[in-house]
Design a protein around this motif. Structure first.
Motif, mmCIF file in Angstrom:
data_model
loop_
_atom_site.group_PDB
_atom_site.id
_atom_site.type_symbol
_atom_site.label_atom_id
_atom_site.label_comp_id
_atom_site.label_asym_id
_atom_site.label_seq_id
_atom_site.Cartn_x
_atom_site.Cartn_y
_atom_site.Cartn_z
ATOM 1 N N UNK A 128 44.630 45.785 41.639
ATOM 2 C CA UNK A 128 45.454 44.893 40.815
ATOM 3 C C UNK A 128 44.640 44.296 39.673
ATOM 4 N N UNK A 129 43.372 44.025 39.916
ATOM 5 C CA UNK A 129 42.516 43.382 38.922
ATOM 6 C C UNK A 129 41.814 44.372 38.011
ATOM 7 N N UNK A 130 42.201 45.680 38.067
ATOM 8 C CA UNK A 130 41.584 46.723 37.259
ATOM 9 C C UNK A 130 40.099 46.896 37.598
ATOM 10 N N UNK A 153 49.377 51.530 39.706
ATOM 11 C CA UNK A 153 48.504 50.395 39.380
ATOM 12 C C UNK A 153 47.499 50.759 38.295
ATOM 13 N N UNK A 154 47.034 52.014 38.298
ATOM 14 C CA UNK A 154 46.059 52.434 37.292
ATOM 15 C C UNK A 154 46.629 52.405 35.879
ATOM 16 N N UNK A 155 47.939 52.463 35.743
ATOM 17 C CA UNK A 155 48.563 52.324 34.432
ATOM 18 C C UNK A 155 48.913 50.866 34.123
ATOM 19 N N UNK A 156 49.450 50.161 35.103
ATOM 20 C CA UNK A 156 49.947 48.812 34.838
ATOM 21 C C UNK A 156 48.833 47.794 34.629
ATOM 22 N N UNK A 157 47.698 47.953 35.321
ATOM 23 C CA UNK A 157 46.650 46.936 35.168
ATOM 24 C C UNK A 157 45.905 47.027 33.837
ATOM 25 N N UNK A 158 45.556 48.225 33.326
ATOM 26 C CA UNK A 158 45.007 48.233 31.965
ATOM 27 C C UNK A 158 46.041 47.839 30.924
ATOM 28 N N UNK A 159 47.318 48.122 31.193
ATOM 29 C CA UNK A 159 48.366 47.684 30.264
ATOM 30 C C UNK A 159 48.416 46.155 30.190
ATOM 31 N N UNK A 160 48.110 45.494 31.304
ATOM 32 C CA UNK A 160 48.011 44.031 31.294
ATOM 33 C C UNK A 160 46.943 43.580 30.313
ATOM 34 N N UNK A 360 25.607 54.831 32.618
ATOM 35 C CA UNK A 360 25.608 53.660 31.735
ATOM 36 C C UNK A 360 26.979 53.430 31.120
ATOM 37 N N UNK A 361 27.753 54.505 30.947
ATOM 38 C CA UNK A 361 29.123 54.336 30.469
ATOM 39 C C UNK A 361 29.968 53.652 31.536
ATOM 40 N N UNK A 362 29.630 53.880 32.795
ATOM 41 C CA UNK A 362 30.324 53.215 33.900
ATOM 42 C C UNK A 362 30.043 51.710 33.914
ATOM 43 N N UNK A 363 28.768 51.320 33.934
ATOM 44 C CA UNK A 363 28.463 49.891 34.012
ATOM 45 C C UNK A 363 28.477 49.234 32.642
ATOM 46 N N UNK A 364 28.571 50.040 31.562
ATOM 47 C CA UNK A 364 28.757 49.484 30.225
ATOM 48 C C UNK A 364 30.213 49.207 29.927
ATOM 49 N N UNK A 365 31.102 49.623 30.832
ATOM 50 C CA UNK A 365 32.521 49.286 30.790
ATOM 51 C C UNK A 365 32.896 48.813 32.193
ATOM 52 N N UNK A 366 34.170 48.540 32.418
ATOM 53 C CA UNK A 366 34.575 48.171 33.779
ATOM 54 C C UNK A 366 35.140 49.379 34.515
ATOM 55 N N UNK A 367 34.570 50.539 34.257
ATOM 56 C CA UNK A 367 35.033 51.749 34.924
ATOM 57 C C UNK A 367 34.199 51.998 36.174
#
Length: 582
Positions: A128-130, A153-160, A360-367
């Motif tokens: 829920x919190x992306x 959820x993977x669509x709705x939470x980034x849309x938030x 680094x792309x993972x921890x440099x974003x919230x992915x």
């Protein structure tokens, strides 16, 4: 075929990322032009994008009619907060029910059981919190759960997160007007015009490269080379992987995540998925400049955080293309060949450089997606991952990342103005104590959520028992775990046995607080600034588009991150590095 030299891989990746960030940034600025109350105009070469209105507008109007959304009904910051909480509470409830009762739901082809109450709490809170942090293996979810629970959820939470960007932009484009637009309209536009088209394109590329996409069977049974039988879990890999990466989600259908060929089959798919992470987040920072009528400012902000991202990625590449001391062994005349670098827990089709750039792309974003196991990285590589966390994931997540970046930008503008003896101001809005107290709250959420539970976990025996390694590496495992939750990242250092009531409850609570406390105070800041008159910039105003401002911004981010987290990093990767653990 031999891999290209690390410097070539590094340079090509960042060149491609820079170009795509500018192009997608212009597109995103167009998507929310009116919602941000902006005068943005597309560059002449991209004006053809406007023809897509004839495709998207009927779809959006149909959704508005079906759901009863009234785009003209604008909200104040309090209305925005209420809408975010109600919308996300619905997502949480949907996820919890699906996860807990999945054994009785359809499309459970291999009879997986429902999750325990505490694991379902953590998983629902995480997705829920992306954050998308997993305390379970992806094979333990049914096709129905992956498709209609996790997938939605993977669509709705980034849309938030996307929906909050134009609301915050109105803080600076409104002149004494508290209305910040309609949250639900922004969600729909983010889904229809941004997340769905790009995810569909990425999914097509993945399927063309060999990624699996099916919802009719949950398992593939094959004969192995040794004449044995192996059951392999399969599902909608391509679709889930596409939005997982472009929506800064994480998780995966397989426990090995994007290291598996079903999710990430080739070097080309790996490049596309790695690019999706910085492009989907940095493009919003560029779009910010377009919305506020100052593209140069947007480019300056992109440059500041891109430099941090590229520098830490360089550190990771150096660490992972060097030898792993744990593998420097000689038994019976046999040694481990480390001429290309540290290949422990990495895929041979990617190699250490591509794995380091992905990490680094993972921890440099919230992915939270991974294509190698981070606990097998060198101490230097592990330090780069954790320091990216300390900056609050550099470019952070889709949508909310822009708001988190702007907290550092506003703080820098405030400090910079005081340094030159000017009244603190940013984009024509005066910065006063009311806004700045909320800025400090937003920045301090991360260290509070990480360090207080960390202090408890290292002295609480049930939490310590979950460590897989002693010493510096064991400390890094739990530090990474709490960073991952509190920065809404979701990736795993691995090694930590985190599916316990303790970690499920602590991490599940961290991800919720880390998501909704900053959103609340950031919208409060937007409400305060939107009510203020726009003051024209003068010759004496701080110029926020210069190299000097870029340098000051980088300094503020690094100093704040280092001062707060340096002691914890010393007990983790820095201590291991100084003790010879490179």
């Amino acid at each position: 075929m031999a891999s290209p030299p690390p410097i070539i891989e590094y340079a090509v990746f960042f060149a491609l990322a820079a170009v795509l960030i500018l192009l997608v940034g212009e597109y995103l600025a167009w998507v929310y032009r009116d919602q941000a109350n902006s005068d943005h105009e597309l560059p002449r070469l991209l004006t053809g994008i406007q023809r897509l209105d004839s495709v998207f507008t009927p779809i959006e109007n149909g959704i508005y009619r079906l759901t009863g959304i009234e785009p003209s009904r604008e909200m104040t910051w309090k209305g925005q907060v209420k809408a975010v909480l109600v919308f996300n509470a619905f997502i949480w409830a949907l996820l919890y029910v699906v996860l807990y009762f999945q054994n009785g739901l359809p499309m459970n082809f291999v009879d997986v059981a429902g999750q325990s109450w505490d694991l379902a709490y953590h998983t629902a809170s995480s997705f829920t919190s992306n954050t998308n942090q997993q305390h379970y293996s992806g094979e333990n979810l049914s096709i129905f759960t992956h498709t209609f629970g996790i997938g939605i959820a993977m669509f709705l939470t980034p849309a938030t997160g996307l929906a909050l960007m134009p609301a915050f932009a109105r803080a600076f484009t409104n002149d004494e007007n508290p209305r910040l637009g309609n949250f639900y309209e922004n969600v729909v536009r983010g889904l229809v015009r941004f997340l769905l088209p790009f995810s569909f394109l990425i999914a097509l590329i993945l399927m063309a490269e060999g990624s699996v996409q099916t919802i009719t069977s949950g398992q593939l049974t094959v004969e192995t080379f040794t004449m044995g039988v192996q059951n392999i879990r399969i599902g909608p890999h391509a679709g889930i992987e596409a939005i997982k990466m472009f929506g800064t989600n994480g998780g995966g259908i397989n426990g090995a995540n994007a290291a598996t060929a079903f999710e990430n089959p080739t070097p080309l798919s790996n490049l596309v998925l790695t690019l999706a992470m910085p492009v989907s987040t940095f493009c919003a920072i560029y779009a910010w400049g377009a919305w506020v009528g100052n593209r140069s400012h947007g480019i300056a902000l992109v440059a500041a955080f891109f430099i941090i991202y590229a520098a830490l990625t360089g550190v990771a590449v150096v660490g992972e293309t060097g030898p792993n001391v744990a593998m420097e062994v000689q038994e019976n005349g046999l040694t481990v060949d480390q001429t290309i670098g540290n290949m422990e827990s990495k895929e041979t089709r990617f190699g250490p450089t591509a794995s380091a750039i992905w990490g680094l792309s993972t921890t440099g974003t919230t992915n939270g997606g991974v294509n190698s196991m981070h606990n097998s990285w060198t101490a230097l590589g592990g330090f780069s991952l954790l320091f990216a966390f300390a900056t609050n994931n550099i470019s952070n997540g889709v949508g909310t990342g822009l708001l988190n970046v702007l907290m550092f930008v506003i703080l820098t503008a405030f400090i910079g103005a005081l340094m030159i003896g000017r009244r603190p101001q940013y984009l024509g809005k005066k910065l006063e104590w009311e806004e700045m107290r909320y800025v400090f709250v937003a920045i301090l959420v991360l260290p509070i959520l990480v360090l207080i539970p960390l202090a408890h976990a290292v002295i609480y025996q049930p939490a310590v028992d979950a460590f897989a390694n002693p010493g510096f590496r064991g400390f890094a495992e739990v530090l990474y775990e709490f960073f991952s939750a509190s920065a809404n990242n979701g990736s795993g250092f691995e090694g930590l046995a985190d599916n316990t009531v303790y970690y499920n409850l602590v991490d599940g609570t961290q991800v919720l607080l880390a998501r909704y406390v900053p959103i609340t105070v950031q919208l409060a800041i937007a409400g305060l600034l939107a009510n203020k008159r726009i003051s024209p910039e003068s010759r004496g105003s701080l110029d926020t588009s210069t190299p000097a401002f870029v340098g000051l911004l980088i300094g503020v981010v690094i100093i704040v991150s280092a001062l707060v987290f340096l002691p914890a990093l010393v007990f983790g990767p820095i201590g291991e590095l100084l003790s010879g653990g490179i």
